[in-house]
Scaffold this active site. Sequence first.
Site, mmCIF file in Angstrom:
data_model
loop_
_atom_site.group_PDB
_atom_site.id
_atom_site.type_symbol
_atom_site.label_atom_id
_atom_site.label_comp_id
_atom_site.label_asym_id
_atom_site.label_seq_id
_atom_site.Cartn_x
_atom_site.Cartn_y
_atom_site.Cartn_z
ATOM 1 N N CYS A 113 0.522 25.334 -4.185
ATOM 2 C CA CYS A 113 1.121 23.944 -4.516
ATOM 3 C C CYS A 113 1.162 23.239 -3.181
ATOM 4 C CB CYS A 113 2.478 23.531 -5.232
ATOM 5 S SG CYS A 113 2.518 24.670 -6.642
ATOM 6 N N HIS A 241 5.970 16.986 -3.988
ATOM 7 C CA HIS A 241 5.296 17.947 -5.047
ATOM 8 C C HIS A 241 5.895 17.969 -6.395
ATOM 9 C CE1 HIS A 241 3.322 21.057 -7.132
ATOM 10 N NE2 HIS A 241 4.173 22.092 -7.097
ATOM 11 N N ASN A 271 3.078 20.031 -13.773
ATOM 12 C CA ASN A 271 2.749 20.481 -12.366
ATOM 13 C C ASN A 271 1.275 20.724 -12.044
ATOM 14 O OD1 ASN A 271 2.692 22.068 -10.150
ATOM 15 N ND2 ASN A 271 4.583 23.126 -10.471
HETATM 16 O O1 UT7 Z 1 4.970 24.550 -8.421
HETATM 17 C C1 UT7 Z 1 5.427 25.581 -7.769
HETATM 18 C C2 UT7 Z 1 6.796 25.619 -7.391
HETATM 19 N N1 UT7 Z 1 7.449 25.946 -8.956
HETATM 20 C C3 UT7 Z 1 8.689 25.272 -9.012
HETATM 21 O O2 UT7 Z 1 9.199 24.811 -8.020
HETATM 22 C C4 UT7 Z 1 9.218 25.538 -10.255
HETATM 23 C C5 UT7 Z 1 10.910 25.848 -9.912
HETATM 24 N N2 UT7 Z 1 11.468 26.467 -11.093
HETATM 25 C C6 UT7 Z 1 11.654 25.350 -12.251
HETATM 26 O O3 UT7 Z 1 11.260 24.313 -12.445
HETATM 27 C C7 UT7 Z 1 12.744 25.975 -13.449
HETATM 28 O O4 UT7 Z 1 13.190 27.455 -13.096
HETATM 29 C C8 UT7 Z 1 12.026 26.123 -14.926
HETATM 30 C C9 UT7 Z 1 11.858 24.871 -15.436
HETATM 31 C C10 UT7 Z 1 10.607 26.989 -14.677
HETATM 32 C C11 UT7 Z 1 13.037 27.086 -15.669
HETATM 33 O O5 UT7 Z 1 14.163 25.979 -15.731
HETATM 34 P P1 UT7 Z 1 15.640 26.949 -15.439
HETATM 35 O O6 UT7 Z 1 16.666 26.002 -15.815
HETATM 36 O O7 UT7 Z 1 15.657 27.764 -14.335
HETATM 37 O O8 UT7 Z 1 15.605 27.990 -16.802
HETATM 38 P P2 UT7 Z 1 15.784 29.595 -16.801
HETATM 39 O O9 UT7 Z 1 14.506 30.096 -16.365
HETATM 40 O O10 UT7 Z 1 16.982 29.956 -16.191
HETATM 41 O O11 UT7 Z 1 15.777 29.758 -18.539
HETATM 42 C C12 UT7 Z 1 17.214 29.313 -19.093
HETATM 43 C C13 UT7 Z 1 17.129 29.534 -20.427
HETATM 44 C C14 UT7 Z 1 16.877 31.179 -20.855
HETATM 45 O O12 UT7 Z 1 17.429 31.547 -22.040
HETATM 46 P P3 UT7 Z 1 18.774 32.267 -21.980
HETATM 47 O O13 UT7 Z 1 18.340 33.617 -21.320
HETATM 48 O O14 UT7 Z 1 19.742 31.444 -21.255
HETATM 49 O O15 UT7 Z 1 19.089 32.657 -23.479
HETATM 50 C C15 UT7 Z 1 15.247 31.163 -21.059
HETATM 51 O O16 UT7 Z 1 14.783 32.181 -21.954
HETATM 52 O O17 UT7 Z 1 16.072 29.045 -20.969
HETATM 53 C C16 UT7 Z 1 15.117 30.037 -21.732
HETATM 54 N N3 UT7 Z 1 13.818 29.166 -21.641
HETATM 55 C C17 UT7 Z 1 13.256 28.284 -22.526
HETATM 56 N N4 UT7 Z 1 13.889 27.740 -23.686
HETATM 57 C C18 UT7 Z 1 13.189 26.937 -24.362
HETATM 58 C C19 UT7 Z 1 12.758 29.246 -20.772
HETATM 59 N N5 UT7 Z 1 11.800 28.652 -21.048
HETATM 60 C C20 UT7 Z 1 11.951 27.900 -22.109
HETATM 61 C C21 UT7 Z 1 11.253 26.996 -22.772
HETATM 62 N N6 UT7 Z 1 12.034 26.590 -23.991
HETATM 63 N N7 UT7 Z 1 10.073 26.765 -22.641
#
Ligand code: UT7
Length: 315
Positions: A113, A241, A271
Amino acid sequence: MNGIKIRGTGRCVPEKTVTNEDLARIVDTSDEWITTRTGIRTRRHCTTETHTDLCVKAAEDALARAGVSTDEIGACIVATVSPDTLVPSAACCLQSALGLPQDILCFDLNAACTGFLFALHTMECLLNSSPRKYGLVVGAEALSRLIDWEDRGTCILFGDGAGAAVVECREGWPSSPAALGCRGDDALLRVAGPGTGEPPLIHMDGTKVFKFAVETVPQCMDQVLQKAGLSVEDVDFFVFHQANARIIDLAVRKYHIPPEKYYKNIADYGNTSAASIPLVLSELQEQGEVVPGSRVLVVGFGGGLTWGGMLIEFA
Ligand code: UT7
Protein backbone atom coordinates in the site's frame (compact mmCIF):
# COMPACT_ATOMS: atom_id res chain seq x y z
CA MET A 1 19.37 16.62 -6.20
CA ASN A 2 16.59 18.34 -8.16
CA GLY A 3 13.01 17.80 -7.00
CA ILE A 4 9.81 16.68 -8.69
CA LYS A 5 6.33 18.19 -8.79
CA ILE A 6 3.09 16.60 -9.94
CA ARG A 7 1.89 18.06 -13.24
CA GLY A 8 -1.14 15.89 -14.04
CA THR A 9 -3.09 13.02 -12.56
CA GLY A 10 -5.58 10.47 -13.89
CA ARG A 11 -7.53 7.45 -12.73
CA CYS A 12 -9.57 4.47 -13.80
CA VAL A 13 -11.83 2.12 -11.84
CA PRO A 14 -13.68 -0.93 -13.17
CA GLU A 15 -17.38 -0.70 -14.01
CA LYS A 16 -18.70 -3.24 -11.51
CA THR A 17 -19.72 -1.87 -8.10
CA VAL A 18 -19.89 -4.38 -5.24
CA THR A 19 -22.00 -3.20 -2.29
CA ASN A 20 -21.83 -4.28 1.34
CA GLU A 21 -25.20 -5.97 0.83
CA ASP A 22 -23.70 -7.97 -2.07
CA LEU A 23 -20.98 -9.21 0.30
CA ALA A 24 -23.49 -10.05 3.03
CA ARG A 25 -24.93 -12.61 0.59
CA ILE A 26 -21.50 -14.32 0.32
CA VAL A 27 -20.10 -14.16 3.88
CA ASP A 28 -21.49 -13.64 7.39
CA THR A 29 -21.32 -9.84 7.53
CA SER A 30 -23.56 -6.78 7.36
CA ASP A 31 -23.61 -3.29 5.88
CA GLU A 32 -23.72 -1.95 9.44
CA TRP A 33 -20.54 -3.81 10.52
CA ILE A 34 -18.55 -2.88 7.43
CA THR A 35 -19.61 0.77 7.45
CA THR A 36 -18.95 1.41 11.13
CA ARG A 37 -15.67 -0.57 11.33
CA THR A 38 -14.14 0.60 8.03
CA GLY A 39 -16.14 3.41 6.39
CA ILE A 40 -16.46 1.31 3.21
CA ARG A 41 -19.83 1.24 1.41
CA THR A 42 -18.88 0.00 -2.05
CA ARG A 43 -15.80 -1.14 -3.94
CA ARG A 44 -15.11 -1.81 -7.64
CA HIS A 45 -14.15 -5.26 -8.93
CA CYS A 46 -12.74 -6.08 -12.37
CA THR A 47 -14.87 -8.29 -14.61
CA THR A 48 -13.79 -7.77 -18.21
CA GLU A 49 -11.12 -5.15 -17.40
CA THR A 50 -7.50 -6.20 -17.06
CA HIS A 51 -4.92 -4.61 -14.77
CA THR A 52 -3.27 -3.23 -17.92
CA ASP A 53 -6.57 -1.65 -19.04
CA LEU A 54 -6.77 0.23 -15.73
CA CYS A 55 -3.13 1.38 -16.00
CA VAL A 56 -3.51 2.55 -19.60
CA LYS A 57 -6.67 4.60 -18.98
CA ALA A 58 -5.28 6.21 -15.80
CA ALA A 59 -1.97 7.01 -17.52
CA GLU A 60 -3.65 8.46 -20.62
CA ASP A 61 -5.76 10.73 -18.39
CA ALA A 62 -2.68 11.88 -16.47
CA LEU A 63 -0.71 12.60 -19.65
CA ALA A 64 -3.64 14.57 -21.11
CA ARG A 65 -4.11 16.61 -17.93
CA ALA A 66 -0.36 17.28 -17.75
CA GLY A 67 -0.15 18.22 -21.43
CA VAL A 68 2.86 15.92 -21.79
CA SER A 69 3.45 13.59 -24.76
CA THR A 70 4.65 10.02 -24.46
CA ASP A 71 8.03 10.77 -26.06
CA GLU A 72 8.80 13.22 -23.21
CA ILE A 73 8.58 10.46 -20.57
CA GLY A 74 11.95 9.53 -19.04
CA ALA A 75 10.87 6.58 -16.85
CA CYS A 76 7.72 4.61 -15.98
CA ILE A 77 7.06 2.89 -12.66
CA VAL A 78 3.94 0.88 -11.80
CA ALA A 79 3.45 0.27 -8.08
CA THR A 80 1.44 -2.94 -7.73
CA VAL A 81 1.11 -6.36 -6.09
CA SER A 82 -1.49 -7.69 -8.51
CA PRO A 83 -0.27 -7.35 -12.13
CA ASP A 84 -1.71 -9.38 -15.00
CA THR A 85 1.65 -11.10 -15.49
CA LEU A 86 4.85 -11.17 -13.45
CA VAL A 87 6.77 -11.00 -16.73
CA PRO A 88 6.32 -8.81 -18.66
CA SER A 89 5.91 -6.31 -15.86
CA ALA A 90 2.84 -4.09 -15.69
CA ALA A 91 5.11 -1.16 -16.54
CA CYS A 92 6.39 -2.89 -19.70
CA CYS A 93 2.78 -3.71 -20.70
CA LEU A 94 1.93 -0.04 -20.18
CA GLN A 95 4.99 1.08 -22.14
CA SER A 96 3.93 -1.08 -25.05
CA ALA A 97 0.28 0.05 -24.95
CA LEU A 98 1.17 3.76 -24.76
CA GLY A 99 4.18 3.64 -27.08
CA LEU A 100 6.57 5.08 -24.49
CA PRO A 101 10.23 5.49 -25.57
CA GLN A 102 12.31 2.30 -25.54
CA ASP A 103 15.49 3.85 -24.09
CA ILE A 104 13.94 4.38 -20.65
CA LEU A 105 13.45 2.28 -17.50
CA CYS A 106 9.97 0.76 -17.11
CA PHE A 107 9.52 -1.49 -14.07
CA ASP A 108 7.13 -2.58 -11.34
CA LEU A 109 7.64 -1.75 -7.69
CA ASN A 110 6.15 -3.77 -4.84
CA ALA A 111 5.81 -1.92 -1.56
CA ALA A 112 2.16 -2.94 -1.07
CA CYS A 113 0.00 0.00 0.00
CA THR A 114 3.02 2.33 0.26
CA GLY A 115 4.03 1.49 -3.33
CA PHE A 116 2.96 4.76 -4.92
CA LEU A 117 5.05 6.79 -2.45
CA PHE A 118 8.09 4.54 -2.91
CA ALA A 119 7.61 4.97 -6.68
CA LEU A 120 7.40 8.78 -6.48
CA HIS A 121 10.62 8.88 -4.46
CA THR A 122 12.35 6.45 -6.84
CA MET A 123 11.16 8.52 -9.81
CA GLU A 124 12.70 11.66 -8.32
CA CYS A 125 16.07 9.86 -8.15
CA LEU A 126 15.73 8.46 -11.71
CA LEU A 127 14.75 11.72 -13.39
CA ASN A 128 17.85 13.41 -12.00
CA SER A 129 19.91 11.29 -14.38
CA SER A 130 17.50 11.38 -17.33
CA PRO A 131 17.68 13.78 -20.27
CA ARG A 132 13.85 13.79 -20.24
CA LYS A 133 12.08 15.90 -17.62
CA TYR A 134 8.89 13.91 -17.07
CA GLY A 135 8.12 10.60 -15.36
CA LEU A 136 5.01 8.43 -15.27
CA VAL A 137 4.11 6.93 -11.88
CA VAL A 138 1.11 4.59 -11.64
CA GLY A 139 -0.45 2.82 -8.66
CA ALA A 140 -2.71 0.02 -9.87
CA GLU A 141 -4.34 -3.02 -8.33
CA ALA A 142 -6.69 -5.83 -9.29
CA LEU A 143 -6.94 -7.07 -5.69
CA SER A 144 -10.26 -8.84 -6.29
CA ARG A 145 -8.12 -11.65 -7.74
CA LEU A 146 -6.35 -12.09 -4.39
CA ILE A 147 -9.38 -12.15 -2.12
CA ASP A 148 -9.91 -15.11 0.22
CA TRP A 149 -13.71 -15.43 0.07
CA GLU A 150 -13.67 -17.58 3.21
CA ASP A 151 -12.22 -14.76 5.33
CA ARG A 152 -14.85 -12.18 6.20
CA GLY A 153 -12.21 -10.11 8.00
CA THR A 154 -10.43 -9.26 4.73
CA CYS A 155 -12.77 -9.99 1.79
CA ILE A 156 -14.87 -6.92 2.57
CA LEU A 157 -11.92 -4.52 2.46
CA PHE A 158 -10.34 -4.57 -0.95
CA GLY A 159 -11.14 -3.04 -4.33
CA ASP A 160 -9.63 -2.57 -7.78
CA GLY A 161 -8.50 0.61 -9.52
CA ALA A 162 -5.61 2.65 -10.84
CA GLY A 163 -4.32 6.17 -10.38
CA ALA A 164 -1.49 7.84 -12.26
CA ALA A 165 0.66 10.94 -12.00
CA VAL A 166 2.91 12.63 -14.53
CA VAL A 167 5.70 14.27 -12.56
CA GLU A 168 8.17 16.88 -13.70
CA CYS A 169 11.77 17.34 -12.51
CA ARG A 170 13.45 20.74 -12.94
CA GLU A 171 16.88 22.15 -12.18
CA GLY A 172 16.68 24.15 -8.96
CA TRP A 173 13.50 22.62 -7.56
CA PRO A 174 14.23 21.30 -4.04
CA SER A 175 13.89 17.54 -3.56
CA SER A 176 10.60 16.46 -1.97
CA PRO A 177 10.96 15.92 1.81
CA ALA A 178 10.29 12.23 2.45
CA ALA A 179 10.39 9.68 5.28
CA LEU A 180 10.13 6.12 3.99
CA GLY A 181 10.89 2.78 5.61
CA CYS A 182 10.35 -0.97 5.81
CA ARG A 183 10.38 -3.71 8.43
CA GLY A 184 10.08 -7.25 7.12
CA ASP A 185 7.17 -8.96 8.90
CA ASP A 186 5.15 -11.37 6.79
CA ALA A 187 3.00 -12.53 9.71
CA LEU A 188 0.92 -9.36 9.69
CA LEU A 189 0.03 -8.96 6.01
CA ARG A 190 0.92 -11.54 3.40
CA VAL A 191 0.17 -12.62 -0.16
CA ALA A 192 1.87 -15.90 -1.05
CA GLY A 193 4.05 -16.04 -4.19
CA PRO A 194 5.13 -18.86 -6.53
CA GLY A 195 7.80 -20.10 -4.10
CA THR A 196 5.36 -21.04 -1.36
CA GLY A 197 3.03 -23.53 -3.02
CA GLU A 198 0.14 -21.64 -1.42
CA PRO A 199 -2.67 -19.87 -3.29
CA PRO A 200 -1.95 -16.16 -3.74
CA LEU A 201 -4.55 -14.78 -1.31
CA ILE A 202 -4.47 -11.85 1.09
CA HIS A 203 -3.98 -12.76 4.76
CA MET A 204 -3.91 -10.03 7.36
CA ASP A 205 -3.89 -9.66 11.12
CA GLY A 206 -6.18 -6.63 10.90
CA THR A 207 -6.01 -5.60 14.54
CA LYS A 208 -2.20 -5.59 14.63
CA VAL A 209 -1.94 -3.79 11.28
CA PHE A 210 -4.45 -1.22 12.54
CA LYS A 211 -2.26 -0.60 15.59
CA PHE A 212 0.85 -0.33 13.38
CA ALA A 213 -0.93 2.18 11.11
CA VAL A 214 -2.17 4.35 13.97
CA GLU A 215 1.37 4.54 15.42
CA THR A 216 3.10 5.00 12.06
CA VAL A 217 1.01 7.75 10.45
CA PRO A 218 1.93 10.46 13.03
CA GLN A 219 5.59 9.38 12.98
CA CYS A 220 5.71 9.81 9.18
CA MET A 221 3.92 13.17 9.39
CA ASP A 222 6.23 14.49 12.10
CA GLN A 223 9.36 13.39 10.23
CA VAL A 224 8.27 14.96 6.93
CA LEU A 225 7.18 18.22 8.57
CA GLN A 226 10.49 18.39 10.43
CA LYS A 227 12.50 17.77 7.25
CA ALA A 228 10.46 20.39 5.40
CA GLY A 229 10.71 22.89 8.25
CA LEU A 230 6.93 23.33 8.13
CA SER A 231 4.03 23.05 10.54
CA VAL A 232 0.63 21.44 9.92
CA GLU A 233 -0.85 24.84 9.09
CA ASP A 234 1.64 25.35 6.23
CA VAL A 235 0.36 22.25 4.39
CA ASP A 236 -2.46 22.82 1.89
CA PHE A 237 -3.83 19.27 1.82
CA PHE A 238 -3.34 15.93 3.57
CA VAL A 239 -3.74 12.67 1.65
CA PHE A 240 -3.82 9.39 3.57
CA HIS A 241 -3.78 5.81 2.30
CA GLN A 242 -7.43 4.76 2.32
CA ALA A 243 -7.28 1.57 4.41
CA ASN A 244 -9.83 2.38 7.09
CA ALA A 245 -11.75 5.62 7.70
CA ARG A 246 -11.07 5.25 11.43
CA ILE A 247 -7.29 5.45 10.87
CA ILE A 248 -7.72 8.70 8.92
CA ASP A 249 -10.13 10.11 11.52
CA LEU A 250 -7.64 9.44 14.34
CA ALA A 251 -4.85 11.23 12.44
CA VAL A 252 -6.89 14.31 11.54
CA ARG A 253 -8.17 14.58 15.11
CA LYS A 254 -4.63 14.33 16.53
CA TYR A 255 -3.35 17.12 14.27
CA HIS A 256 -6.56 19.24 14.30
CA ILE A 257 -6.73 19.10 10.50
CA PRO A 258 -9.90 20.88 9.31
CA PRO A 259 -12.31 18.95 7.03
CA GLU A 260 -11.50 21.13 4.00
CA LYS A 261 -7.87 20.00 4.14
CA TYR A 262 -8.27 16.22 3.83
CA TYR A 263 -10.34 13.84 1.76
CA LYS A 264 -11.74 10.33 2.01
CA ASN A 265 -12.98 8.22 -0.90
CA ILE A 266 -12.75 4.89 0.94
CA ALA A 267 -16.58 4.74 1.06
CA ASP A 268 -16.64 4.36 -2.74
CA TYR A 269 -13.52 2.30 -3.51
CA GLY A 270 -12.50 0.43 -0.34
CA ASN A 271 -8.81 -0.28 0.13
CA THR A 272 -7.13 -0.29 -3.30
CA SER A 273 -3.58 -0.65 -1.91
CA ALA A 274 -1.05 1.07 -4.23
CA ALA A 275 -3.87 2.74 -6.18
CA SER A 276 -5.48 4.42 -3.18
CA ILE A 277 -3.24 7.53 -2.91
CA PRO A 278 -3.18 8.40 -6.66
CA LEU A 279 -6.95 7.83 -6.85
CA VAL A 280 -7.37 10.50 -4.17
CA LEU A 281 -4.84 12.83 -5.83
CA SER A 282 -6.66 12.50 -9.15
CA GLU A 283 -10.08 13.29 -7.65
CA LEU A 284 -8.62 16.28 -5.79
CA GLN A 285 -7.02 17.70 -8.92
CA GLU A 286 -10.18 17.17 -10.96
CA GLN A 287 -12.26 18.95 -8.30
CA GLY A 288 -9.81 21.88 -8.19
CA GLU A 289 -8.96 21.16 -4.53
CA VAL A 290 -5.27 21.08 -5.44
CA VAL A 291 -3.86 23.58 -7.93
CA PRO A 292 -0.37 24.60 -9.09
CA GLY A 293 1.59 25.51 -5.96
CA SER A 294 -0.46 23.33 -3.59
CA ARG A 295 1.70 21.52 -1.04
CA VAL A 296 0.30 18.09 -0.22
CA LEU A 297 1.50 15.84 2.60
CA VAL A 298 0.94 12.24 1.53
CA VAL A 299 1.08 9.35 4.03
CA GLY A 300 1.00 5.61 3.31
CA PHE A 301 1.44 2.35 5.23
CA GLY A 302 0.99 -1.30 4.46
CA GLY A 303 2.32 -4.80 3.96
CA GLY A 304 6.00 -5.50 4.11
CA LEU A 305 5.68 -3.78 6.50
CA THR A 306 6.25 -0.53 4.63
CA TRP A 307 5.48 3.09 5.42
CA GLY A 308 6.13 6.54 4.11
CA GLY A 309 5.36 10.21 4.11
CA MET A 310 6.24 12.75 1.45
CA LEU A 311 5.56 16.42 0.88
CA ILE A 312 4.80 16.85 -2.79
CA GLU A 313 3.96 20.01 -4.67
CA PHE A 314 1.73 20.43 -7.71
CA ALA A 315 3.21 22.20 -10.75
O1 UT7 B 1 -3.84 -1.33 3.52
C1 UT7 B 1 -2.92 -2.03 4.30
C2 UT7 B 1 -3.07 -1.71 5.71
N1 UT7 B 1 -4.29 -2.28 6.22
C3 UT7 B 1 -4.91 -1.71 7.24
O2 UT7 B 1 -4.48 -0.69 7.70
C4 UT7 B 1 -6.07 -2.42 7.85
C5 UT7 B 1 -6.05 -2.22 9.34
N2 UT7 B 1 -7.06 -3.01 10.05
C6 UT7 B 1 -8.38 -2.69 10.01
O3 UT7 B 1 -8.79 -1.80 9.28
C7 UT7 B 1 -9.31 -3.42 10.93
O4 UT7 B 1 -8.54 -4.20 11.84
C8 UT7 B 1 -10.34 -4.37 10.23
C9 UT7 B 1 -11.37 -3.52 9.53
C10 UT7 B 1 -9.62 -5.25 9.24
C11 UT7 B 1 -11.04 -5.22 11.26
O5 UT7 B 1 -11.69 -4.38 12.22
P1 UT7 B 1 -11.52 -4.67 13.79
O6 UT7 B 1 -12.29 -3.63 14.47
O7 UT7 B 1 -10.02 -4.72 14.07
O8 UT7 B 1 -12.20 -6.07 13.96
P2 UT7 B 1 -11.60 -7.43 14.52
O9 UT7 B 1 -10.73 -8.07 13.49
O10 UT7 B 1 -11.00 -7.16 15.87
O11 UT7 B 1 -12.90 -8.29 14.73
C12 UT7 B 1 -13.91 -7.92 15.68
C13 UT7 B 1 -15.06 -8.87 15.55
C14 UT7 B 1 -14.65 -10.33 15.58
O12 UT7 B 1 -15.68 -11.05 16.22
P3 UT7 B 1 -15.54 -11.50 17.76
O13 UT7 B 1 -14.31 -12.36 17.81
O14 UT7 B 1 -15.41 -10.22 18.53
O15 UT7 B 1 -16.82 -12.22 18.02
C15 UT7 B 1 -14.62 -10.73 14.13
O16 UT7 B 1 -14.85 -12.10 13.92
O17 UT7 B 1 -15.70 -8.67 14.29
C16 UT7 B 1 -15.77 -9.93 13.59
N3 UT7 B 1 -15.66 -9.64 12.17
C17 UT7 B 1 -16.73 -9.38 11.40
N4 UT7 B 1 -18.04 -9.32 11.67
C18 UT7 B 1 -18.87 -9.00 10.65
C19 UT7 B 1 -14.53 -9.58 11.41
N5 UT7 B 1 -14.86 -9.29 10.14
C20 UT7 B 1 -16.20 -9.15 10.12
C21 UT7 B 1 -17.12 -8.86 9.09
N6 UT7 B 1 -18.44 -8.79 9.41
N7 UT7 B 1 -16.74 -8.60 7.82
